[in-house]
Scaffold this motif. Structure first.
Motif, PDB file in Angstrom:
ATOM      1  N   LEU A 163       0.829  -1.204   0.000  1.00 53.36           N
ATOM      2  CA  LEU A 163       0.000   0.000   0.000  1.00 53.36           C
ATOM      3  C   LEU A 163       0.864   1.254   0.000  1.00 53.36           C
ATOM      4  N   SER A 164       1.915   1.220   0.807  1.00 58.30           N
ATOM      5  CA  SER A 164       2.842   2.353   0.821  1.00 58.30           C
ATOM      6  C   SER A 164       3.514   2.528  -0.529  1.00 58.30           C
ATOM      7  N   ALA A 165       3.873   1.406  -1.166  1.00 57.52           N
ATOM      8  CA  ALA A 165       4.559   1.462  -2.463  1.00 57.52           C
ATOM      9  C   ALA A 165       3.661   2.047  -3.547  1.00 57.52           C
ATOM     10  N   ILE A 166       2.387   1.635  -3.600  1.00 58.34           N
ATOM     11  CA  ILE A 166       1.530   2.151  -4.673  1.00 58.34           C
ATOM     12  C   ILE A 166       1.124   3.605  -4.404  1.00 58.34           C
ATOM     13  N   THR A 167       1.113   4.001  -3.140  1.00 57.20           N
ATOM     14  CA  THR A 167       0.840   5.410  -2.824  1.00 57.20           C
ATOM     15  C   THR A 167       1.984   6.289  -3.311  1.00 57.20           C
ATOM     16  N   ASP A 168       3.207   5.863  -3.029  1.00 60.37           N
ATOM     17  CA  ASP A 168       4.371   6.624  -3.479  1.00 60.37           C
ATOM     18  C   ASP A 168       4.450   6.645  -5.007  1.00 60.37           C
ATOM     19  N   LEU A 169       4.130   5.514  -5.634  1.00 59.14           N
ATOM     20  CA  LEU A 169       4.163   5.446  -7.094  1.00 59.14           C
ATOM     21  C   LEU A 169       3.098   6.362  -7.689  1.00 59.14           C
ATOM     22  N   ARG A 170       1.914   6.381  -7.110  1.00 62.71           N
ATOM     23  CA  ARG A 170       0.853   7.277  -7.571  1.00 62.71           C
ATOM     24  C   ARG A 170       1.318   8.726  -7.538  1.00 62.71           C
ATOM     25  N   ASP A 171       1.995   9.091  -6.442  1.00 60.14           N
ATOM     26  CA  ASP A 171       2.494  10.464  -6.317  1.00 60.14           C
ATOM     27  C   ASP A 171       3.562  10.768  -7.359  1.00 60.14           C
ATOM     28  N   ALA A 172       4.339   9.756  -7.729  1.00 60.71           N
ATOM     29  CA  ALA A 172       5.440   9.973  -8.674  1.00 60.71           C
ATOM     30  C   ALA A 172       4.958  10.113 -10.107  1.00 60.71           C
ATOM     31  N   VAL A 173       3.919   9.353 -10.497  1.00 63.34           N
ATOM     32  CA  VAL A 173       3.498   9.343 -11.899  1.00 63.34           C
ATOM     33  C   VAL A 173       2.109   9.942 -12.115  1.00 63.34           C
ATOM     34  N   ASN A 174       1.387  10.202 -11.033  1.00 64.94           N
ATOM     35  CA  ASN A 174       0.034  10.785 -11.105  1.00 64.94           C
ATOM     36  C   ASN A 174      -0.898   9.960 -11.997  1.00 64.94           C
ATOM     37  N   GLU A 175      -0.881   8.644 -11.781  1.00 66.01           N
ATOM     38  CA  GLU A 175      -1.793   7.732 -12.454  1.00 66.01           C
ATOM     39  C   GLU A 175      -2.420   6.819 -11.400  1.00 66.01           C
ATOM     40  N   THR A 176      -3.533   6.185 -11.750  1.00 63.45           N
ATOM     41  CA  THR A 176      -4.143   5.211 -10.857  1.00 63.45           C
ATOM     42  C   THR A 176      -3.177   4.051 -10.646  1.00 63.45           C
ATOM     43  N   THR A 177      -2.953   3.695  -9.397  1.00 63.39           N
ATOM     44  CA  THR A 177      -2.094   2.558  -9.076  1.00 63.39           C
ATOM     45  C   THR A 177      -2.900   1.530  -8.296  1.00 63.39           C
ATOM     46  N   ALA A 178      -2.530   0.282  -8.425  1.00 68.13           N
ATOM     47  CA  ALA A 178      -3.246  -0.777  -7.708  1.00 68.13           C
ATOM     48  C   ALA A 178      -2.300  -1.907  -7.357  1.00 68.13           C
ATOM     49  N   LEU A 179      -2.726  -2.682  -6.363  1.00 73.17           N
ATOM     50  CA  LEU A 179      -1.958  -3.816  -5.870  1.00 73.17           C
ATOM     51  C   LEU A 179      -2.833  -5.058  -5.986  1.00 73.17           C
ATOM     52  N   ALA A 180      -2.251  -6.160  -6.469  1.00 75.67           N
ATOM     53  CA  ALA A 180      -3.027  -7.380  -6.670  1.00 75.67           C
ATOM     54  C   ALA A 180      -2.310  -8.585  -6.083  1.00 75.67           C
ATOM     55  N   VAL A 181      -3.108  -9.558  -5.630  1.00 77.74           N
ATOM     56  CA  VAL A 181      -2.591 -10.835  -5.158  1.00 77.74           C
ATOM     57  C   VAL A 181      -3.187 -11.942  -6.022  1.00 77.74           C
ATOM     58  N   TRP A 182      -2.634 -13.131  -5.911  1.00 75.75           N
ATOM     59  CA  TRP A 182      -3.145 -14.277  -6.658  1.00 75.75           C
ATOM     60  C   TRP A 182      -4.101 -15.076  -5.793  1.00 75.75           C
ATOM     61  N   SER A 183      -5.191 -15.521  -6.363  1.00 72.02           N
ATOM     62  CA  SER A 183      -6.143 -16.387  -5.669  1.00 72.02           C
ATOM     63  C   SER A 183      -6.421 -17.602  -6.535  1.00 72.02           C
ATOM     64  N   ASP A 184      -7.206 -18.542  -6.014  1.00 71.49           N
ATOM     65  CA  ASP A 184      -7.540 -19.741  -6.787  1.00 71.49           C
ATOM     66  C   ASP A 184      -8.319 -19.402  -8.053  1.00 71.49           C
ATOM     67  N   ASN A 185      -8.966 -18.245  -8.064  1.00 72.69           N
ATOM     68  CA  ASN A 185      -9.757 -17.838  -9.226  1.00 72.69           C
ATOM     69  C   ASN A 185      -9.036 -16.836 -10.118  1.00 72.69           C
ATOM     70  N   GLY A 186      -7.760 -16.585  -9.823  1.00 72.91           N
ATOM     71  CA  GLY A 186      -7.008 -15.625 -10.612  1.00 72.91           C
ATOM     72  C   GLY A 186      -6.599 -14.418  -9.780  1.00 72.91           C
TER      73      GLY A 186
END
Length: 264
Positions: free
Chosen positions: A93-116
């Motif tokens: 969460l900290s990483a995507i917040t900092d990245l959002r501030d750096a590039v001013n684009e929507t950022t997101a974080l994803a994990v893998w589950s049994d369904n993708g």
């Protein structure tokens, strides 16, 4: 003995064993039996019986030369896995917040589950026109940048069933009709180090670029993605957007203990 008493007895036994592990975790690097018993507040004979079982499970090990006890390899593995699962989302969460501030684009974080792949966090940029991402959304494997990154680095046995389902249902991208086509697509993602989709994304008018995050076992554990309005992001490999994304993913991998060859 009634089922209720048996259940209580089992829980009590587990609690006693956990008391010994807690005593060892908070004590010295290696301990004598008498010290473990004193810390766990039980007779040495009782502590020894539990230590025998804990050794068999790999939670404890004993030095044959000194007879001292220490936490075993399975205890270490549990701790590392717990650390990975506890910290990766918070650090992500900290990483995507900092990245959002750096590039001013929507950022997101994803994990893998049994369904993708599943979106677990996202950050909105500070601009009038943005692309919103819904937390909890499960994405396709071949049709999304996040899915392609996971599939490129995960063992094929974890992704094959989902990929074949997409191929059979006609949900695969244009030009991808067979498993060999899919493998070729994913090999290209792995060679480039990121997945870039523009002009053929699951949502019209949207483009995305995603990068892998690795853990201490050098396994992919998260994916960071940038999502924007089509044509709004600089998708050049040496451009600032992909550079910032790669650096963010590498820095987060390093924080999670990934080997330098993965994090760098």
């Amino acid at each position: 003995m009634s089922e209720e008493l048996e259940g209580k007895h089992g829980v009590q036994s587990l609690e006693v064993g956990m008391g010994i592990l807690k005593a060892m975790a908070t004590g010295k690097r290696s301990m004598m039996l008498k010290d473990i018993a004193a810390s766990a507040e039980m007779p040495p004979s009782k502590a020894h019986r539990y230590l025998v079982s804990l050794i068999r499970s790999g939670l404890v090990e004993q030095d044959p030369l000194t007879s001292r006890y220490n936490l075993g390899p399975f205890a270490l593995n549990l701790g590392l896995v717990a650390l990975d699962r506890l910290d990766r989302i918070r650090l992500g969460l900290s990483a995507i917040t900092d990245l959002r501030d750096a590039v001013n684009e929507t950022t997101a974080l994803a994990v893998w589950s049994d369904n993708g792949p599943v979106i677990v966090r996202w950050e909105r940029p500070r601009r009038p026109i943005t692309v919103n991402v819904v937390t909890g959304t499960t994405l396709g494997v071949l049709g999304s940048a996040i899915g392609r990154v996971f599939a490129a680095w995960l063992p094929e046995r974890q992704t094959e069933a989902l990929i074949r389902r997409e191929l059979e249902s006609g949900k695969a991208p244009l030009g991808v009709h067979t498993m060999e086509d899919a493998r070729s697509l994913l090999a290209g993602v792995k060679a480039r180090g990121v997945s870039v989709i523009s002009g053929d994304y699951v949502i019209r008018g949207v483009e995305a670029v995603a990068a892998p995050v690795f853990n201490f076992k050098n396994e992919i554990t998260l994916v960071i993605v940038l999502v924007g309005v089509e044509g709004s992001m600089d998708m050049r490999d040496d451009g600032p957007t992909l550079t910032e994304l790669r650096q963010a993913a590498a820095a987060l991998s390093a924080r999670l203990g990934a080997p330098s060859e993965s994090a760098g």
